[in-house]
Design a protein around this motif. Structure first.
Motif, PDB file in Angstrom:
ATOM      1  N   VAL A   1       0.851  -1.201   0.000  1.00  0.00           N
ATOM      2  CA  VAL A   1       0.000   0.000   0.000  1.00  0.00           C
ATOM      3  C   VAL A   1       0.877   1.238   0.000  1.00  0.00           C
ATOM      4  O   VAL A   1       0.656   2.179  -0.768  1.00  0.00           O
ATOM      5  CB  VAL A   1      -0.963   0.012   1.210  1.00  0.00           C
ATOM      6  N   ARG A   2       1.881   1.257   0.850  1.00  0.00           N
ATOM      7  CA  ARG A   2       2.776   2.407   0.939  1.00  0.00           C
ATOM      8  C   ARG A   2       3.491   2.642  -0.398  1.00  0.00           C
ATOM      9  O   ARG A   2       3.589   3.782  -0.850  1.00  0.00           O
ATOM     10  CB  ARG A   2       3.785   2.168   2.060  1.00  0.00           C
ATOM     11  N   SER A   3       3.936   1.582  -1.045  1.00  0.00           N
ATOM     12  CA  SER A   3       4.611   1.711  -2.339  1.00  0.00           C
ATOM     13  C   SER A   3       3.664   2.219  -3.418  1.00  0.00           C
ATOM     14  O   SER A   3       4.029   3.077  -4.222  1.00  0.00           O
ATOM     15  CB  SER A   3       5.199   0.369  -2.766  1.00  0.00           C
ATOM     16  N   GLN A   4       2.454   1.692  -3.444  1.00  0.00           N
ATOM     17  CA  GLN A   4       1.487   2.139  -4.450  1.00  0.00           C
ATOM     18  C   GLN A   4       1.091   3.594  -4.241  1.00  0.00           C
ATOM     19  O   GLN A   4       0.937   4.341  -5.202  1.00  0.00           O
ATOM     20  CB  GLN A   4       0.243   1.248  -4.444  1.00  0.00           C
ATOM     21  N   MET A   5       0.955   3.996  -2.994  1.00  0.00           N
ATOM     22  CA  MET A   5       0.642   5.406  -2.721  1.00  0.00           C
ATOM     23  C   MET A   5       1.780   6.295  -3.202  1.00  0.00           C
ATOM     24  O   MET A   5       1.550   7.333  -3.810  1.00  0.00           O
ATOM     25  CB  MET A   5       0.397   5.625  -1.229  1.00  0.00           C
ATOM     26  N   GLY A   6       3.003   5.874  -2.933  1.00  0.00           N
ATOM     27  CA  GLY A   6       4.165   6.650  -3.370  1.00  0.00           C
ATOM     28  C   GLY A   6       4.228   6.787  -4.880  1.00  0.00           C
ATOM     29  O   GLY A   6       4.481   7.874  -5.412  1.00  0.00           O
ATOM     30  N   ARG A   7       3.973   5.686  -5.583  1.00  0.00           N
ATOM     31  CA  ARG A   7       3.979   5.727  -7.060  1.00  0.00           C
ATOM     32  C   ARG A   7       2.874   6.638  -7.584  1.00  0.00           C
ATOM     33  O   ARG A   7       3.065   7.383  -8.543  1.00  0.00           O
ATOM     34  CB  ARG A   7       3.835   4.321  -7.629  1.00  0.00           C
ATOM     35  N   ARG A   8       1.721   6.581  -6.952  1.00  0.00           N
ATOM     36  CA  ARG A   8       0.602   7.444  -7.376  1.00  0.00           C
ATOM     37  C   ARG A   8       0.952   8.912  -7.161  1.00  0.00           C
ATOM     38  O   ARG A   8       0.701   9.756  -8.028  1.00  0.00           O
ATOM     39  CB  ARG A   8      -0.666   7.066  -6.600  1.00  0.00           C
ATOM     40  N   LEU A   9       1.537   9.235  -6.017  1.00  0.00           N
ATOM     41  CA  LEU A   9       1.930  10.616  -5.751  1.00  0.00           C
ATOM     42  C   LEU A   9       2.984  11.076  -6.756  1.00  0.00           C
ATOM     43  O   LEU A   9       2.929  12.204  -7.247  1.00  0.00           O
ATOM     44  CB  LEU A   9       2.443  10.751  -4.314  1.00  0.00           C
ATOM     45  N   ARG A  10       3.913  10.210  -7.078  1.00  0.00           N
ATOM     46  CA  ARG A  10       4.949  10.553  -8.057  1.00  0.00           C
ATOM     47  C   ARG A  10       4.307  10.806  -9.420  1.00  0.00           C
ATOM     48  O   ARG A  10       4.643  11.758 -10.120  1.00  0.00           O
ATOM     49  CB  ARG A  10       5.985   9.428  -8.154  1.00  0.00           C
ATOM     50  N   GLY A  11       3.368   9.981  -9.802  1.00  0.00           N
ATOM     51  CA  GLY A  11       2.685  10.162 -11.076  1.00  0.00           C
ATOM     52  C   GLY A  11       1.892  11.451 -11.137  1.00  0.00           C
ATOM     53  O   GLY A  11       1.870  12.137 -12.159  1.00  0.00           O
TER      54      GLY A  11
ATOM     55  N   VAL B   1       6.760  21.344  -5.020  1.00  0.00           N
ATOM     56  CA  VAL B   1       5.580  20.778  -4.358  1.00  0.00           C
ATOM     57  C   VAL B   1       5.727  20.892  -2.845  1.00  0.00           C
ATOM     58  O   VAL B   1       4.784  21.255  -2.148  1.00  0.00           O
ATOM     59  CB  VAL B   1       5.356  19.312  -4.779  1.00  0.00           C
ATOM     60  N   GLY B   2       6.917  20.617  -2.344  1.00  0.00           N
ATOM     61  CA  GLY B   2       7.172  20.707  -0.913  1.00  0.00           C
ATOM     62  C   GLY B   2       6.934  22.099  -0.360  1.00  0.00           C
ATOM     63  O   GLY B   2       6.367  22.261   0.718  1.00  0.00           O
ATOM     64  N   ARG B   3       7.347  23.107  -1.116  1.00  0.00           N
ATOM     65  CA  ARG B   3       7.112  24.493  -0.669  1.00  0.00           C
ATOM     66  C   ARG B   3       5.621  24.783  -0.565  1.00  0.00           C
ATOM     67  O   ARG B   3       5.160  25.376   0.406  1.00  0.00           O
ATOM     68  CB  ARG B   3       7.770  25.480  -1.644  1.00  0.00           C
ATOM     69  N   ARG B   4       4.866  24.368  -1.589  1.00  0.00           N
ATOM     70  CA  ARG B   4       3.419  24.620  -1.564  1.00  0.00           C
ATOM     71  C   ARG B   4       2.718  23.847  -0.449  1.00  0.00           C
ATOM     72  O   ARG B   4       1.767  24.326   0.156  1.00  0.00           O
ATOM     73  CB  ARG B   4       2.798  24.254  -2.919  1.00  0.00           C
ATOM     74  N   ALA B   5       3.199  22.631  -0.195  1.00  0.00           N
ATOM     75  CA  ALA B   5       2.563  21.775   0.815  1.00  0.00           C
ATOM     76  C   ALA B   5       3.134  22.000   2.216  1.00  0.00           C
ATOM     77  O   ALA B   5       2.613  21.449   3.185  1.00  0.00           O
ATOM     78  CB  ALA B   5       2.750  20.306   0.427  1.00  0.00           C
TER      79      ALA B   5
ATOM     80  N   LEU C   1      -2.756  14.118   7.589  1.00  0.00           N
ATOM     81  CA  LEU C   1      -2.618  15.567   7.443  1.00  0.00           C
ATOM     82  C   LEU C   1      -1.577  15.908   6.367  1.00  0.00           C
ATOM     83  O   LEU C   1      -1.825  16.751   5.500  1.00  0.00           O
ATOM     84  CB  LEU C   1      -2.224  16.210   8.776  1.00  0.00           C
ATOM     85  N   ALA C   2      -0.425  15.244   6.409  1.00  0.00           N
ATOM     86  CA  ALA C   2       0.614  15.499   5.400  1.00  0.00           C
ATOM     87  C   ALA C   2       0.128  15.097   4.011  1.00  0.00           C
ATOM     88  O   ALA C   2       0.373  15.803   3.027  1.00  0.00           O
ATOM     89  CB  ALA C   2       1.894  14.753   5.759  1.00  0.00           C
ATOM     90  N   LEU C   3      -0.583  13.970   3.911  1.00  0.00           N
ATOM     91  CA  LEU C   3      -1.120  13.544   2.621  1.00  0.00           C
ATOM     92  C   LEU C   3      -2.115  14.568   2.089  1.00  0.00           C
ATOM     93  O   LEU C   3      -2.097  14.913   0.900  1.00  0.00           O
ATOM     94  CB  LEU C   3      -1.790  12.171   2.751  1.00  0.00           C
ATOM     95  N   ALA C   4      -2.979  15.077   2.952  1.00  0.00           N
ATOM     96  CA  ALA C   4      -3.960  16.089   2.539  1.00  0.00           C
ATOM     97  C   ALA C   4      -3.258  17.335   2.010  1.00  0.00           C
ATOM     98  O   ALA C   4      -3.649  17.894   0.979  1.00  0.00           O
ATOM     99  CB  ALA C   4      -4.876  16.449   3.704  1.00  0.00           C
ATOM    100  N   ARG C   5      -2.202  17.780   2.700  1.00  0.00           N
ATOM    101  CA  ARG C   5      -1.462  18.954   2.236  1.00  0.00           C
ATOM    102  C   ARG C   5      -0.779  18.689   0.894  1.00  0.00           C
ATOM    103  O   ARG C   5      -0.762  19.555   0.019  1.00  0.00           O
ATOM    104  CB  ARG C   5      -0.438  19.355   3.304  1.00  0.00           C
ATOM    105  N   TRP C   6      -0.224  17.490   0.751  1.00  0.00           N
ATOM    106  CA  TRP C   6       0.474  17.141  -0.482  1.00  0.00           C
ATOM    107  C   TRP C   6      -0.485  17.103  -1.670  1.00  0.00           C
ATOM    108  O   TRP C   6      -0.229  17.718  -2.696  1.00  0.00           O
ATOM    109  CB  TRP C   6       1.155  15.807  -0.303  1.00  0.00           C
TER     110      TRP C   6
ATOM    111  N   LEU D   1      -0.977  19.503  -5.136  1.00  0.00           N
ATOM    112  CA  LEU D   1      -0.997  18.966  -6.505  1.00  0.00           C
ATOM    113  C   LEU D   1      -2.328  19.249  -7.207  1.00  0.00           C
ATOM    114  O   LEU D   1      -2.548  18.804  -8.331  1.00  0.00           O
ATOM    115  CB  LEU D   1      -0.727  17.459  -6.487  1.00  0.00           C
ATOM    116  N   GLY D   2      -3.231  19.959  -6.534  1.00  0.00           N
ATOM    117  CA  GLY D   2      -4.507  20.322  -7.135  1.00  0.00           C
ATOM    118  C   GLY D   2      -5.534  19.213  -7.116  1.00  0.00           C
ATOM    119  O   GLY D   2      -6.407  19.139  -7.983  1.00  0.00           O
ATOM    120  N   CYS D   3      -5.463  18.352  -6.131  1.00  0.00           N
ATOM    121  CA  CYS D   3      -6.351  17.192  -6.035  1.00  0.00           C
ATOM    122  C   CYS D   3      -6.952  17.169  -4.630  1.00  0.00           C
ATOM    123  O   CYS D   3      -6.463  17.834  -3.721  1.00  0.00           O
ATOM    124  CB  CYS D   3      -5.512  15.939  -6.284  1.00  0.00           C
ATOM    125  N   SER D   4      -8.005  16.402  -4.446  1.00  0.00           N
ATOM    126  CA  SER D   4      -8.580  16.221  -3.110  1.00  0.00           C
ATOM    127  C   SER D   4      -8.205  14.834  -2.589  1.00  0.00           C
ATOM    128  O   SER D   4      -7.827  13.949  -3.369  1.00  0.00           O
ATOM    129  CB  SER D   4     -10.107  16.342  -3.162  1.00  0.00           C
TER     130      SER D   4
END
Length: 82
Positions: free
Chosen positions: A10-20, A30-34, A54-59, A63-66
Motif C-alpha cells: 500500500v505504501r509503495s502504491q501510494m508513493g507511485r501514485r503521488l509521483r505520477g 511541491v514541498g514548498r506549496r505543501a 494531514l501530510a497527505l492532505a497537504r500534499w 498537486l490540485g487534487c482532493s
C-alpha cells in the motif's frame, strides 16, 4: 513495529501514485506549496516512509487534487484488509 507485506505494498502504491500526480514538477516546488520537506516527500514516493493523513492532505492539495480523488485512484486501498 514491522510492516506486513500488504502494508508495504500500500505504501509503495501510494508513493507511485503521488509521483505520477507530480509529473515533471520538482519535489522542492511541491514541498514548498505543501509546507513539507522535499526529502520527506522523496522518502514517501519511494515507499521508505509512511505518511500521516494531514501530510497527505497537504500534499495532494498542493498537486490540485482532493483526498477523495486520490483515494479513489489508489486501487490497493480498496482491497487492503488486516
Amino acid at each position: 513495529m514491522r510492516l506486513t507485506a500488504k502494508e508495504i505494498s500500500v505504501r509503495s502504491q501510494m508513493g507511485r501514485r503521488l509521483r505520477g500526480m507530480r509529473g515533471s514538477e520538482s519535489l522542492r516546488t511541491v514541498g514548498r506549496r505543501a509546507h513539507l520537506s522535499y526529502a520527506y516527500l522523496s522518502e514517501v514516493e519511494h515507499g521508505e516512509k509512511s505518511i500521516t493523513l494531514l501530510a497527505l492532505a497537504r500534499w495532494v492539495r498542493a498537486l490540485g487534487c482532493s483526498l477523495r480523488e486520490f483515494a479513489q485512484d489508489v486501487s490497493t486501498l480498496d482491497t487492503y484488509k488486516r
